[in-house]
Write an enzyme that holds these catalytic residues in place. Structure first.
Site, PDB file in Angstrom:
ATOM      1  N   LYS A 283       0.841  -1.189   0.000  1.00 55.85           N
ATOM      2  CA  LYS A 283       0.000   0.000   0.000  1.00 55.85           C
ATOM      3  C   LYS A 283       0.882   1.246   0.000  1.00 55.85           C
ATOM      4  CE  LYS A 283      -3.828   1.898   2.807  1.00 55.85           C
ATOM      5  NZ  LYS A 283      -4.671   1.617   4.005  1.00 55.85           N
TER       6      LYS A 283
ATOM      7  N   SER B 219      -9.331   1.730   3.464  1.00 59.34           N
ATOM      8  CA  SER B 219      -8.517   2.485   2.514  1.00 59.34           C
ATOM      9  C   SER B 219      -7.495   1.616   1.790  1.00 59.34           C
ATOM     10  CB  SER B 219      -7.777   3.609   3.253  1.00 59.34           C
ATOM     11  OG  SER B 219      -6.869   3.066   4.202  1.00 59.34           O
TER      12      SER B 219
ATOM     13  N   SER C 272      -9.903  -0.671   7.611  1.00 64.94           N
ATOM     14  CA  SER C 272      -9.299  -0.418   6.299  1.00 64.94           C
ATOM     15  C   SER C 272      -8.492  -1.574   5.736  1.00 64.94           C
ATOM     16  CB  SER C 272      -8.429   0.839   6.350  1.00 64.94           C
ATOM     17  OG  SER C 272      -9.253   1.981   6.394  1.00 64.94           O
TER      18      SER C 272
END
Length: 520
Positions: free
Chosen positions: A103, A183, A207
């Protein structure tokens, strides 16, 4: 990938755009890391072949998804070094030669780390995050960086998950006009499309586990402190953790064994990541472990809709058929947790983002970020707001007695919520839906993602694990399993048994849209 993102080397790309290369003799959708390692040990597969195939799949599939921001130009060199170790019999661990996506809020010295914001899109960080160092030391191939909800969805009051100014909008691979949840949207979508073997996500509250559920993959939010926070763009050191994501529990567990930091490397703000009892090797779920005699509490959450509730009823029946005892539960104190969590996060974000930005080139503090967004129209192309930034700037400092009392109450009630529920019913874990069916992505409306199942473990610092539970129409729904503090290994073992019984994973079909029966 974003228009400005580096592309894979020519040798890694398929000859025609849109082609998704496959690896002869290997089903990338279902193969596990131990199976890949066995092939590399026998000489029937090389890390270079595996890496080249994944790079080609990114080139062929990702233009529909926008899940991968950039690939690492050294990926094939990393793979070649792993192949040399395999030939010498000097393998560094279970991820040696395995391609991993990160990420893009996890610092890498070799690639930009942006948190999705143009404010950080310049020079890369000076050093890798601790968890990246551990991956490199274990021989993993750092394949690239994934898109995310900008600033991990902590910028606007009505954000759109999976959107960032750097990467645009990540789409759900199952139905492309549906949202991937935030996210860690890019990490989950990339895994669903088999663009890497494993990925790293991060979570403050939901997330990792919501994107995992909504994209039909596995995601673990580890116990707080088990994975170092150092070098990860923060929201709150009181709740933030990176965690492993994969298409199966085995790979999730093996990735945790590499990135966990029980030796106690330094956290931001000078704290240490203490060793967590009960998390020593092996992490991989025991193949013989089953569900007979396990007690699971089902937290239904009917607010997520009748289709999800019906799926939970069927899931409970299948777990009972496998020998588990399933009882219905409602963990206490949820309203109070919901009232206290957000104000505490505002204060913590101001403290922790200022400390992180001091290590980077660009805006030096939260006030600087706010001014940057006001002066850069590209930051407002999906949603204009930065209300959370502005509220955090005005929030009480973390030295404030009212803030300190609120965080103490949060920690106490969240742990009691789980501990009391586990004890009252003699449970091995609490199970709940990880997500609703994916809603349509709409910048004007924002998200429709009130999913309370992640909050108790997120605030308590306890582990939670999302595994595929099934589908509502074409849209995946995950089962979120939550256990007590420091029970990561036991939770992974239970999750592996649940995964084997449900067998709910299926590959995405990249449908452009789906019918009104599944519309949310």
């Amino acid at each position: 990938m974003s228009a400005s993102a580096p592309t894979p080397p020519a040798s890694a790309a398929p000859s025609r755009p849109g082609v998704a290369p496959r690896l002869p003799g290997v089903d990338l959708d279902t193969v596990t890391t131990p199976e890949l390692q066995a092939r590399m040990a026998s000489g029937s597969l090389t890390s270079a072949e595996l890496t080249r195939t994944y790079l080609g799949r990114i080139r062929g599939i990702d233009p529909r998804l926008h899940a991968v921001l950039r690939t690492d130009p050294t990926a094939l060199h990393q793979a070649a070094a792993s192949d040399a170790r395999h030939r010498r019999g000097a393998v560094l661990g279970p991820l040696d030669g395995i391609p991993v996506l990160l990420k893009d809020n996890v610092d890498t010295r070799s690639m930009p780390t942006t948190a999705g914001s143009l404010a950080l899109a310049g020079s890369p960080p000076d050093a890798d995050a601790v968890l990246v160092t551990r991956l490199r030391e274990a021989g993993a191939v750092i394949l690239g960086k994934t898109n995310l909800s900008e600033w991990a969805n902590f910028r606007a009051a009505k954000p759109t998950s999976g959107w960032s100014a750097v990467g645009g909008q990540t789409n759900n691979p199952y139905v492309l006009d549906r949202n991937p949840c935030g996210s860690s949207a890019g990490s989950a979508a990339a895994l669903a499309a088999s663009l890497a073997q494993v990925a790293i996500g991060t979570e403050t509250d939901g997330s990792i586990v919501c994107p995992a559920g909504m994209n039909g993959v596995v995601g673990l939010k580890p116990s707080l402190g088990l994975v170092s926070q150092s070098g990860v763009v923060p929201i709150s050191a009181e709740q933030d953790t990176a965690g492993p994501m994969a298409r199966n529990v085995t790979d999730t567990a093996l990735t945790l064994s590499v990135i966990s930091d029980p030796g106690g490397r330094t956290h931001p703000r000078g704290r240490t990541a203490n060793g967590v009892p009960g998390t020593g090797a092996p992490y991989a779920p025991t193949p013989s472990a089953g569900l007979r005699g396990k007690r699971i509490g089902l937290w239904r959450l009917p607010s997520l809709g009748p289709e999800v509730d019906a799926l939970m009823t069927g899931t409970a029946r299948r777990l009972r058929d496998a020998g588990a005892e399933v009882v219905e539960v409602t963990p206490p104190y949820q309203d109070r947790l919901a009232a206290l969590e957000f104000p505490a996060l505002l204060s913590e974000f101001h403290r922790d983002i200022d400390a992180y930005l001091a290590t980077r080139r660009g805006p030096r503090n939260l006030a600087g970020l706010i001014e940057f967004n006001r002066s850069h129209p590209a930051e407002r192309t999906c949603f204009a707001g930065q209300e959370l930034f502005e509220q955090a700037l005005a929030a009480p400092p973390t030295s404030d007695p009212e803030y300190r009392a609120a965080r103490a109450e949060l920690r106490d009630l969240s742990r009691r919520s789980i501990d009391e529920t586990l004890a009252a019913h003699r449970l091995d874990a609490i199970a709940a839906p990880a997500n609703p069916p994916a809603w349509t992505t709409d910048c004007a409306r924002g998200d429709n993602d009130i999913v309370p199942s992640s909050t108790p473990a997120a605030v308590a610092g306890y582990p939670s694990l999302s595994v595929p539970a099934g589908f509502v129409g074409e849209l995946p729904v995950g089962l979120l399993l939550t256990a007590g503090g420091h029970q990561d290994v036991r939770l992974l073992s239970l999750g592996g048994a649940v995964e084997r019984e449900l067998r709910a994973w299926r590959a995405p079909r990249y449908l452009p849209t789906t019918g009104p029966a599944a519309r949310h």
